[in-house]
Design an enzyme around this catalytic site. Structure first.
Site, PDB file in Angstrom:
ATOM      1  N   HIS A  62     -14.411 -18.254  -6.455  1.00 53.91           N
ATOM      2  CA  HIS A  62     -14.447 -17.001  -6.170  1.00 53.91           C
ATOM      3  C   HIS A  62     -14.516 -15.708  -6.947  1.00 53.91           C
ATOM      4  O   HIS A  62     -15.476 -14.817  -6.871  1.00 53.91           O
ATOM      5  CB  HIS A  62     -12.967 -16.753  -5.265  1.00 53.91           C
ATOM      6  CG  HIS A  62     -12.584 -15.394  -4.749  1.00 53.91           C
ATOM      7  ND1 HIS A  62     -13.161 -14.841  -3.859  1.00 53.91           N
ATOM      8  CD2 HIS A  62     -11.695 -14.728  -5.284  1.00 53.91           C
ATOM      9  CE1 HIS A  62     -12.613 -13.611  -3.671  1.00 53.91           C
ATOM     10  NE2 HIS A  62     -11.675 -13.674  -4.349  1.00 53.91           N
ATOM     11  N   HIS A  87      -9.568 -10.862 -11.413  1.00 52.73           N
ATOM     12  CA  HIS A  87      -8.838  -9.774 -10.133  1.00 52.73           C
ATOM     13  C   HIS A  87      -7.777 -10.498  -9.551  1.00 52.73           C
ATOM     14  O   HIS A  87      -6.816  -9.830  -9.000  1.00 52.73           O
ATOM     15  CB  HIS A  87      -9.874  -9.236  -9.277  1.00 52.73           C
ATOM     16  CG  HIS A  87     -10.158 -10.058  -8.256  1.00 52.73           C
ATOM     17  ND1 HIS A  87     -11.256 -10.841  -8.374  1.00 52.73           N
ATOM     18  CD2 HIS A  87      -9.807 -10.258  -6.905  1.00 52.73           C
ATOM     19  CE1 HIS A  87     -11.471 -11.756  -7.065  1.00 52.73           C
ATOM     20  NE2 HIS A  87     -10.434 -11.347  -6.432  1.00 52.73           N
ATOM     21  N   GLU A  91      -1.934 -11.825  -9.821  1.00 54.39           N
ATOM     22  CA  GLU A  91      -1.549 -11.864  -8.464  1.00 54.39           C
ATOM     23  C   GLU A  91      -1.125 -13.468  -8.435  1.00 54.39           C
ATOM     24  O   GLU A  91      -0.019 -13.850  -7.679  1.00 54.39           O
ATOM     25  CB  GLU A  91      -2.655 -11.529  -7.412  1.00 54.39           C
ATOM     26  CG  GLU A  91      -2.194 -11.810  -6.024  1.00 54.39           C
ATOM     27  CD  GLU A  91      -1.264 -10.645  -5.301  1.00 54.39           C
ATOM     28  OE1 GLU A  91      -1.210  -9.677  -6.155  1.00 54.39           O
ATOM     29  OE2 GLU A  91      -0.951 -10.905  -4.337  1.00 54.39           O
ATOM     30  N   ASP A  92      -1.927 -14.197  -8.784  1.00 52.99           N
ATOM     31  CA  ASP A  92      -1.852 -15.866  -8.304  1.00 52.99           C
ATOM     32  C   ASP A  92      -1.372 -16.670  -9.401  1.00 52.99           C
ATOM     33  O   ASP A  92      -1.289 -17.822  -9.212  1.00 52.99           O
ATOM     34  CB  ASP A  92      -2.979 -16.102  -7.669  1.00 52.99           C
ATOM     35  CG  ASP A  92      -3.791 -15.571  -6.357  1.00 52.99           C
ATOM     36  OD1 ASP A  92      -2.693 -14.949  -6.054  1.00 52.99           O
ATOM     37  OD2 ASP A  92      -4.665 -15.568  -6.282  1.00 52.99           O
ATOM     38  N   ASP A 153     -14.634  -7.952  -3.782  1.00 52.13           N
ATOM     39  CA  ASP A 153     -13.797  -9.147  -3.328  1.00 52.13           C
ATOM     40  C   ASP A 153     -13.766  -9.333  -1.820  1.00 52.13           C
ATOM     41  O   ASP A 153     -13.789 -10.390  -1.329  1.00 52.13           O
ATOM     42  CB  ASP A 153     -12.339  -8.556  -3.928  1.00 52.13           C
ATOM     43  CG  ASP A 153     -11.317  -9.667  -3.750  1.00 52.13           C
ATOM     44  OD1 ASP A 153     -11.637 -10.969  -3.564  1.00 52.13           O
ATOM     45  OD2 ASP A 153     -10.126  -9.424  -3.427  1.00 52.13           O
ATOM     46  N   ASP A 273     -34.469   0.812  19.724  1.00 55.86           N
ATOM     47  CA  ASP A 273     -34.579   0.843  18.500  1.00 55.86           C
ATOM     48  C   ASP A 273     -34.190  -0.201  17.775  1.00 55.86           C
ATOM     49  O   ASP A 273     -33.122  -0.288  16.837  1.00 55.86           O
ATOM     50  CB  ASP A 273     -34.399   2.135  17.713  1.00 55.86           C
ATOM     51  CG  ASP A 273     -33.006   2.765  18.114  1.00 55.86           C
ATOM     52  OD1 ASP A 273     -32.600   2.064  19.101  1.00 55.86           O
ATOM     53  OD2 ASP A 273     -32.739   3.589  17.540  1.00 55.86           O
TER      54      ASP A 273
HETATM   55 MN    MN Z   1      -9.668 -12.224  -4.304  1.00 54.90          MN
END
Ligand code: MN
Length: 736
Positions: A62, A87, A91-92, A153, A273
């Site tokens: 990812h 990134h 966070e993780d 992301d 169109d």
């Molecule tokens: Mn992400």
């Protein structure tokens, strides 16, 4: 279990993906840059090891994919690519922002911090999203890289949304359509925007998406043939004129076809169109304009243009840098066909936005400086959207600096208001009743007056009181049509209501002086006192502006002395017979607003002050007061509930006096609301003013109330003391 061979293959795959990423980077990338990207890659691989995505893939796929989009589709710099790789690390994983700063730099820390703040969208409920959205907007001015990486992301998350449960797809999909696609549009990232829109539709309205995709596919051959037929003479002509070009027949995005079907209320077949012809010229910079117009002229040699649909974004590019010449012409078979003419440079800008713009414009300068320039340009762009292309702005819902502002309810729900909207506009936007009873608002925890102008990002809590009523002065500071209309109609209703009361009072007054209540008398009164209409007269009677002195004056000047004197005598002799002929306005008050109205005691139960009573609006004799235990009470209350008036005895010798209370407490959400609720709803106390200041979660406030007596005040104090969060309450002598 994943066996050893799979792991080895995966590791090879990771390296392969990393190499592709490096190849996608700008060709001017330095050795330093490569070192930085490598370092970020190594840390990300290590940090995310053993973690897998919902699809079963290693998690690191990812961040690599996001970095790939940042590098290839957005043309971002090495710092951004490194940040894209990192990134999700803070966070993780166990890495902290401090670690990032130590290993990399304060700049990277700042970007990661921004990314971490606005992440977690998909994990939280709608209100938390709104809160995050606010943070995201506020970080805009910090570093635009945060937004760009976030877009990358999001794009990758949308590309891999298939493995998510249906409900999440729905939520993430609508969020993408609402927040991210317009953002990409604003930044001129057309290909990202288009992909986000199509994916957004795919996951929010899967059936419709599949349906359009299928029909596009089914009509593909016919379309290709038509495009060939259309472009054949053009190609020959362009060649004859020595222009270097390529022609593409591009189907419009599924999302834009869907939008057209919806907006115009037409079927797929009726959208004319569904594709556009794009002629991309390989032109020297100085010949661009003339080559584009030459091409336009050649097209119109073959096909008749629709003059209403010529768009010249070459002379005046769109605010986001978009340059192109669009025309719609009548093609073979009587079909309108859109043709876009642009150069390769313009095409790249159209697809990649300012990333490409900068590449062309700033070529030659030092590379890092260029990116800074570009970021500054975007920042300027976001600040000055008025520079041109108004039509483009209107499409952009999320612009901090345009005509709209975005504010939040205490729950974090997002509300859109026009720029210049006041706190009162917000209250009316939430609910008419809330607006009509709005006392003030708490903006970001601080009490503000109703006229306070809101800013994007404000969190607003409405303080209301049932005793509040719309005022004429409110019209001076509301800007929304909704608030204006509601206030006006409420003022009108109020006037009508008072006029109706006034009419009944006047009827009685006239009766006392033996004048008929009819059109003739009313007209005479209106003319005599120079009112505009009978409504104005009744209103003034209702409010007490028009008083007994005036009516006597009128009677006297009608030269009806006999009648007048007779009335005087009649009045005197009957005064003791008719109860409350000269009503005492200060003994009973009516309704939630404790209004002083004209009334009389009914003869059927003869109440005396202090009795448990209610008011009944009669048709001819105004308000009659009955005892609750009157033999007629039940019948009146059940058959004519709407004519029953709530009553309250007030002590005429004891007028309300001002008491100033000093309260202190812990600043919690809704606390002020609770206090005002208790005062106005439970205790029916009139609040004269509230002045609260709060800092660091502690608030300090002065509330001025009207109380009847000491006992009344004691009750007030005791009740406020009970509110959770209040730490002290004391009486003051002066408000300052
Ligand atoms: Mn992400």
């Amino acid at each position: 279990m994943i066996d050893q061979i799979t792991i080895e293959e995966e590791n090879k795959d990771i390296v392969r993906r990393y190499k592709t990423l490096l190849r996608s980077c700008n060709s001017e990338i330095t050795r330093e840059d490569k070192k930085l990207i490598r370092k970020a890659f190594n840390l990300a691989v290590e940090a995310h090891k053993d973690v897998r995505r919902k699809s079963g893939e290693p998690y690191i796929f990812h961040p690599i994919a996001v970095a790939q989009i940042a590098a290839k589709d957005l043309g971002l710099d090495a710092t951004s690519i490194a940040c894209a790789l990192l990134h999700d690390v803070v966070e993780d994983t166990h890495y902290t922002l401090k670690d990032i700063e130590k290993i990399f730099s304060p700049k990277i820390r700042k970007i990661i911090d921004g990314l971490t703040k606005i992440s977690g969208f998909s994990e939280q409920d709608i209100s938390a999203q709104a809160e995050n959205f606010r943070k995201m907007l506020l970080t805009l001015s910090d570093d635009v890289r945060v937004i760009l990486i976030k877009l990358a992301d999001r794009l990758h998350n949308m590309q891999t949304l298939d493995s998510m449960p249906r409900q999440k797809q729905q939520k993430i999909g609508s969020e993408t359509l609402y927040i991210y696609a317009p953002l990409a549009h604003r930044l001129g990232l057309y290909s990202v925007k288009t992909e986000l829109e199509d994916l957004g539709l795919k996951f929010t309205e899967p059936e419709i998406y599949r349906d359009i995709a299928r029909q596009l596919n089914e009509t593909k051959n016919a379309r290709v043939q038509y495009i060939q037929r259309f472009t054949k003479p053009l190609k020959a002509s362009l060649k004859d004129h020595h222009l270097l070009f390529s022609i593409k027949g591009r189907p419009k995005s599924i999302y834009s076809i869907r939008k057209k079907m919806k907006n115009q209320g037409v079927s797929f077949d009726e959208v004319y169109d569904k594709f556009a012809i794009r002629i991309i010229l390989d032109s020297e910079l100085r010949n661009e304009k003339s080559d584009c117009w030459k091409t336009y002229s050649l097209i119109t040699d073959y096909y008749r243009p629709n003059p209403d649909r010529l768009r010249d974004w070459i002379s005046t590019p769109k605010a986001n840098g978009y340059e192109s010449l669009h025309t719609t012409v009548m093609g073979p078979g009587g079909k309108w066909v859109e043709v876009q003419v642009r150069t390769e440079r313009m095409d790249e800008i159209a697809e990649k936005g300012y990333a490409a713009h900068w590449k062309y414009k700033q070529a030659g300068k030092h590379k890092d400086g260029n990116l800074e320039d570009w970021i500054n340009q975007i920042r300027e762009l976001l600040k000055n959207p008025e520079s041109n292309a108004i039509d483009f702005l209107e499409e952009f819902k999320l612009n901090l600096f345009s005509k709209e502002i975005f504010v939040f309810t205490p729950n974090g729900d997002l509300r859109t208001l026009p720029k210049g909207a006041s706190a009162l506009d917000f209250a009316f936007d939430i609910h008419t009743q809330l607006g009509a009873t709005c006392l003030g608002c708490k903006v970001n925890g601080k009490i503000v007056p109703l006229s306070h102008k809101l800013k994007s990002g404000d969190q607003v809590e409405v303080i209301s009181s049932q005793k509040q009523k719309p005022k004429k002065s409110w019209l001076n500071f509301v800007v929304t049509a909704r608030a204006k209309n509601k206030i006006k109609s409420s003022l009108k209703d109020e006037k009508k209501r008072i006029a109706e009361d006034g009419k009944e009072i006047l009827q009685r007054k006239l009766k006392h002086i033996k004048l008929p209540f009819d059109d003739n008398t009313i007209n005479k009164l209106v003319n005599y006192f120079k009112y505009k209409s009978s409504l104005d007269l009744f209103y003034d009677v209702g409010t007490g502006v028009f008083n007994n002195m005036m009516i006597k004056d009128f009677a006297r000047n009608r030269n009806n002395w006999y009648q007048y004197l007779k009335n005087k005598i009649y009045k005197k002799t009957t005064k003791n017979l008719v109860v409350h002929e000269e009503p005492k306005f200060d003994t009973l008050v009516f309704g939630a607003n404790e209004e002083k109205l004209n009334y009389a005691y009914s003869k059927c139960c003869s109440p005396i002050p202090g009795d448990d009573v209610f008011g009944f609006t009669t048709i001819k004799d105004g308000i009659k007061i009955h005892r609750q235990d009157c033999p007629n009470a039940l019948r009146l209350q059940s058959n004519f509930a709407y004519r029953i008036l709530e009553t309250k005895w007030i002590d005429s010798t004891n007028n309300q006096s001002v008491a100033i209370l000093h309260i202190k407490g812990i600043d919690s959400v809704g606390l002020i609301n609770e206090v005002t609720q208790i005062l106005s709803n439970n205790l029916k106390i009139n609040i004269q003013s509230i002045n609260i200041s709060s800092s660091d979660g502690v608030f300090d406030g002065i509330i001025t109330v009207l109380v009847l007596d000491k006992k009344n005040l004691t009750i007030v104090i005791e009740n406020i003391k009970k509110v959770k969060g209040i730490t002290s309450i004391s009486r003051k002598f002066k408000s300052s």
